[in-house]
Motif scaffolding. Structure first.
Motif: not given
Length: 283
Positions: A19-38
């Motif tokens: 649950l932590v991985g699906l609803f916290e870690i993965i979304p946070i990692a996705t947002i961080i990566v997206r913030s550095f994407t053109p």
């Protein structure tokens, strides 16, 4: 035997980890990566989204307004909550139980219902506004509800009961013998609270402030229902980038979300540093 028990514990923790991985870690990692994407979606890393946040006045004002509202609503809410908790602690008995029941009820009154309640009371045609206009009470007649000040008032409303609920258990750690000892040494009630009570409660006060700050800076429903896009704050600007009617830019929204998370983490980090310093002095 120990290995078997360890395996059982790990198996029991597995659903929580998923649950932590699906609803916290993965979304946070996705947002961080997206913030550095053109913005164009091309493969690669860029700081353009962060440059846009800190160079455009709209987003700088969103950060500034969010910080102002979060800090002031937390400080004022905590100040009122301290005296409310102190009164409940000293009174005790049935009065404290009634007070706790009211706090539990009021603390759940937030979000959209709270915004509508303020609109009914202090909006352009609100009850108190009309009373102020009729009797010449300028503060009520011209109350700036749809502004940073008005938003701060609504935040203070839900900050007070929540911070009181968090502070009340801390007052139970204050022993009556300490008051008696201060009295025997010639100290007053004010001396006790300044020299003993508040220093003992300081870790709880700082921890409550950190929670209140995070609660205020990330609040969205109340602000959106009350002012929509009329006041620039981080949660509203973030939502615009993902569900905006005109332009959507999830990459810029990711950068704004990372900044919001960084502010929350920073508040917790500063709180922990202050507490460590305080523990070091006590030792």
């Amino acid at each position: 035997m120990r290995k078997t028990q360890t395996k059982k514990y790990l198996l029991a923790l597995l659903p929580f980890v998923i649950l932590v991985g699906l609803f916290e870690i993965i979304p946070i990692a996705t947002i961080i990566v997206r913030s550095f994407t053109p913005e164009s979606g091309e493969i690669g890393l860029t700081l353009a989204n962060y440059v846009q946040v800190f160079t455009k006045k709209l987003y700088r004002s969103a950060i500034f307004n969010s910080l102002i509202i979060a800090v002031f609503s937390s400080v004022i809410g905590l100040f009122v909550a301290f005296f409310g908790s102190k009164a409940a602690y000293e009174k005790g008995g049935r009065a404290k139980k009634i007070f706790m029941s009211l706090l539990n009820m009021v603390s759940n009154f937030s979000g959209v219902p709270l915004a509508f309640a303020y609109i009914i009371m202090l909006g352009n045609t609100g009850i108190l506004t009309l009373i102020g206009q009729k009797y010449g009470i300028q503060f009520l007649a011209e109350f700036p509800l749809y502004s940073v000040v008005g938003l701060m008032f609504t935040y203070i409303y839900f900050q007070i009961p929540l911070s009181t609920l968090l502070l009340l258990p801390a007052f139970e750690s204050i022993k009556k013998e300490w008051k008696d000892a201060v009295g025997l040494l010639g100290g007053t009630s004010r001396t006790f609270w300044m020299k003993v009570g508040i220093p003992v409660l300081m870790p709880s006060i700082l921890g409550t402030f950190s929670t209140m700050f995070a609660n205020a800076i990330a609040a969205y429903a109340t602000a959106y229902a009350l002012v929509m896009n009329n006041v620039s704050i981080l949660p509203i600007r973030i939502s615009e980038q993902f569900v905006g009617d005109v332009v959507q830019n999830p990459h810029l929204g990711g950068a704004l979300a990372v900044i919001l998370m960084a502010l929350m983490v920073l508040s917790v980090f500063i709180n922990e540093k202050i507490l460590q310093k305080d523990r070091g002095h006590q030792e």
